[in-house]
Write a protein that holds these residues in place. Structure first.
Motif, PDB file in Angstrom:
ATOM      1  N   MET A   1     -13.849  31.695 -13.334  1.00  0.00           N
ATOM      2  CA  MET A   1     -14.435  30.844 -14.363  1.00  0.00           C
ATOM      3  C   MET A   1     -15.426  29.862 -13.732  1.00  0.00           C
ATOM      4  N   GLY A   2     -16.510  29.565 -14.446  1.00  0.00           N
ATOM      5  CA  GLY A   2     -17.498  28.650 -13.930  1.00  0.00           C
ATOM      6  C   GLY A   2     -17.028  27.218 -14.044  1.00  0.00           C
ATOM      7  N   SER A   3     -17.609  26.373 -13.257  1.00  0.00           N
ATOM      8  CA  SER A   3     -17.235  24.967 -13.272  1.00  0.00           C
ATOM      9  C   SER A   3     -17.800  24.284 -14.503  1.00  0.00           C
ATOM     10  N   PRO A   4     -17.177  23.176 -14.958  1.00  0.00           N
ATOM     11  CA  PRO A   4     -17.704  22.432 -16.112  1.00  0.00           C
ATOM     12  C   PRO A   4     -19.128  21.950 -15.885  1.00  0.00           C
ATOM     13  N   ARG A   5     -19.470  21.661 -14.613  1.00  0.00           N
ATOM     14  CA  ARG A   5     -20.817  21.173 -14.325  1.00  0.00           C
ATOM     15  C   ARG A   5     -21.861  22.259 -14.588  1.00  0.00           C
ATOM     16  N   SER A   6     -21.566  23.508 -14.197  1.00  0.00           N
ATOM     17  CA  SER A   6     -22.516  24.599 -14.426  1.00  0.00           C
ATOM     18  C   SER A   6     -22.659  24.901 -15.913  1.00  0.00           C
ATOM     19  N   ALA A   7     -21.556  24.813 -16.658  1.00  0.00           N
ATOM     20  CA  ALA A   7     -21.620  25.043 -18.104  1.00  0.00           C
ATOM     21  C   ALA A   7     -22.474  23.980 -18.781  1.00  0.00           C
ATOM     22  N   LEU A   8     -22.324  22.728 -18.330  1.00  0.00           N
ATOM     23  CA  LEU A   8     -23.119  21.642 -18.897  1.00  0.00           C
ATOM     24  C   LEU A   8     -24.592  21.826 -18.572  1.00  0.00           C
ATOM     25  N   SER A   9     -24.885  22.307 -17.359  1.00  0.00           N
ATOM     26  CA  SER A   9     -26.274  22.542 -16.963  1.00  0.00           C
ATOM     27  C   SER A   9     -26.914  23.618 -17.833  1.00  0.00           C
ATOM     28  N   CYS A  10     -26.150  24.693 -18.111  1.00  0.00           N
ATOM     29  CA  CYS A  10     -26.666  25.765 -18.968  1.00  0.00           C
ATOM     30  C   CYS A  10     -26.945  25.259 -20.379  1.00  0.00           C
ATOM     31  N   LEU A  11     -26.046  24.414 -20.882  1.00  0.00           N
ATOM     32  CA  LEU A  11     -26.223  23.864 -22.230  1.00  0.00           C
ATOM     33  C   LEU A  11     -27.460  22.985 -22.298  1.00  0.00           C
ATOM     34  N   LEU A  12     -27.650  22.137 -21.283  1.00  0.00           N
ATOM     35  CA  LEU A  12     -28.828  21.265 -21.260  1.00  0.00           C
ATOM     36  C   LEU A  12     -30.116  22.076 -21.151  1.00  0.00           C
ATOM     37  N   LEU A  13     -30.073  23.146 -20.355  1.00  0.00           N
ATOM     38  CA  LEU A  13     -31.249  24.002 -20.215  1.00  0.00           C
ATOM     39  C   LEU A  13     -31.589  24.679 -21.536  1.00  0.00           C
ATOM     40  N   HIS A  14     -30.556  25.125 -22.251  1.00  0.00           N
ATOM     41  CA  HIS A  14     -30.759  25.768 -23.554  1.00  0.00           C
ATOM     42  C   HIS A  14     -31.372  24.787 -24.553  1.00  0.00           C
ATOM     43  N   LEU A  15     -30.881  23.558 -24.564  1.00  0.00           N
ATOM     44  CA  LEU A  15     -31.419  22.541 -25.468  1.00  0.00           C
ATOM     45  C   LEU A  15     -32.872  22.218 -25.127  1.00  0.00           C
ATOM     46  N   LEU A  16     -33.188  22.209 -23.830  1.00  0.00           N
ATOM     47  CA  LEU A  16     -34.559  21.928 -23.403  1.00  0.00           C
ATOM     48  C   LEU A  16     -35.512  23.011 -23.892  1.00  0.00           C
ATOM     49  N   VAL A  17     -35.077  24.277 -23.799  1.00  0.00           N
ATOM     50  CA  VAL A  17     -35.908  25.390 -24.266  1.00  0.00           C
ATOM     51  C   VAL A  17     -36.154  25.286 -25.764  1.00  0.00           C
ATOM     52  N   LEU A  18     -35.115  24.949 -26.532  1.00  0.00           N
ATOM     53  CA  LEU A  18     -35.264  24.808 -27.983  1.00  0.00           C
ATOM     54  C   LEU A  18     -36.229  23.680 -28.331  1.00  0.00           C
ATOM     55  N   CYS A  19     -36.151  22.578 -27.603  1.00  0.00           N
ATOM     56  CA  CYS A  19     -37.048  21.444 -27.853  1.00  0.00           C
ATOM     57  C   CYS A  19     -38.497  21.813 -27.561  1.00  0.00           C
ATOM     58  N   LEU A  20     -38.709  22.554 -26.469  1.00  0.00           N
ATOM     59  CA  LEU A  20     -40.068  22.970 -26.122  1.00  0.00           C
ATOM     60  C   LEU A  20     -40.638  23.923 -27.159  1.00  0.00           C
ATOM     61  N   GLN A  21     -39.802  24.833 -27.676  1.00  0.00           N
ATOM     62  CA  GLN A  21     -40.262  25.760 -28.711  1.00  0.00           C
ATOM     63  C   GLN A  21     -40.626  25.016 -29.987  1.00  0.00           C
ATOM     64  N   ALA A  22     -39.797  24.052 -30.377  1.00  0.00           N
ATOM     65  CA  ALA A  22     -40.077  23.272 -31.586  1.00  0.00           C
ATOM     66  C   ALA A  22     -41.356  22.463 -31.426  1.00  0.00           C
ATOM     67  N   GLN A  23     -41.568  21.903 -30.241  1.00  0.00           N
ATOM     68  CA  GLN A  23     -42.785  21.135 -29.986  1.00  0.00           C
ATOM     69  C   GLN A  23     -44.018  22.026 -30.048  1.00  0.00           C
ATOM     70  N   HIS A  24     -43.903  23.251 -29.524  1.00  0.00           N
ATOM     71  CA  HIS A  24     -45.029  24.186 -29.550  1.00  0.00           C
ATOM     72  C   HIS A  24     -45.410  24.535 -30.982  1.00  0.00           C
ATOM     73  N   VAL A  25     -44.412  24.817 -31.816  1.00  0.00           N
ATOM     74  CA  VAL A  25     -44.685  25.148 -33.220  1.00  0.00           C
ATOM     75  C   VAL A  25     -45.336  23.972 -33.931  1.00  0.00           C
ATOM     76  N   ARG A  26     -44.841  22.760 -33.655  1.00  0.00           N
ATOM     77  CA  ARG A  26     -45.400  21.571 -34.293  1.00  0.00           C
ATOM     78  C   ARG A  26     -46.844  21.340 -33.868  1.00  0.00           C
ATOM     79  N   GLU A  27     -47.132  21.535 -32.583  1.00  0.00           N
ATOM     80  CA  GLU A  27     -48.497  21.348 -32.093  1.00  0.00           C
ATOM     81  C   GLU A  27     -49.439  22.399 -32.651  1.00  0.00           C
ATOM     82  N   GLN A  28     -48.969  23.642 -32.738  1.00  0.00           N
ATOM     83  CA  GLN A  28     -49.822  24.708 -33.248  1.00  0.00           C
ATOM     84  C   GLN A  28     -50.138  24.522 -34.724  1.00  0.00           C
ATOM     85  N   SER A  29     -49.215  23.931 -35.470  1.00  0.00           N
ATOM     86  CA  SER A  29     -49.458  23.706 -36.893  1.00  0.00           C
ATOM     87  C   SER A  29     -50.501  22.630 -37.123  1.00  0.00           C
TER      88      SER A  29
END
Length: 204
Positions: A1-29
């Protein structure tokens, strides 16, 4: 099993990707899309306050005094992006509805500027408000007498900025049914030749 720290890092990375995608859509509009195929619609804008329709006259005057079906009330609406930003021009005159730095509605033959772009906002009461893209917070508006109101004096909740889209009188949403042509071929009769059956045209 992975450590809690690695799981938290993956979650933060996923949230960062979602934020960047939302920002891109907003800028393109907010950027004019020169590559996409633009959608063109035809309708009238019914003013909630004047009870008449917006029209663009040949003398470059804009008001909301036109009756239903008036040729000058027929508007061509072109989408400017994949969002809800549009350019509005009179079908009869070809002039675009724009807004100057004083908030006054003006008509231009060239509608490429940002001052000629409006954002369509569908309100809770099913009316539509048109906010200018260059002067954020300023709306297309008309008084009870159908005269243009300065955008600097408008707010989204005011009746003066509320419009309803209507199809021009006699304008149909569906295309006319296609006409089919039937070709007259000569009738065929069946003849027997030995054990084979063939089709031959009847003698005239």
């Amino acid at each position: 099993m992975g450590s809690p720290r690695s799981a938290l890092s993956c979650l933060l990375l996923h949230l960062l990707v979602l934020c960047l995608q939302a920002q891109h859509v907003r800028e393109q509009s907010l950027v004019t899309d020169q590559l996409s195929r633009r959608l063109i619609r035809t309708y009238q804008l019914y003013s909630r306050t004047s009870g008449k329709h917006v029209q663009v006259l040949a003398n470059k005057r804009i008001n909301a005094m036109a009756e239903d079906g008036d040729p000058f009330a027929k508007l061509i609406v072109e989408t400017d992006t994949f969002g809800s930003r549009v350019r509005v021009r009179g079908a009869e005159t070809g002039l675009y509805i724009c807004m100057n730095k004083k908030g006054k509605l003006i008509a231009k033959s060239n509608g490429k500027g940002k001052d000629c772009v409006f954002t369509e906002i569908v309100l809770e009461n099913n009316y539509t408000a048109l906010q200018n893209a260059k002067y954020e917070g300023w709306y297309m508006a008309f008084t009870r007498k159908g005269r243009p109101r300065k955008g600097s004096k408008t707010r989204q909740h005011q009746r003066e900025v509320h419009f309803m889209k209507r199809l021009p009188r006699g304008h149909h949403t569906t295309e006319q049914s296609l006409r089919f042509e039937f070709l007259n071929y000569p009738p065929f009769t069946r003849s027997l030749r030995g054990s084979q059956r063939t089709w031959a045209p009847e003698p005239r």
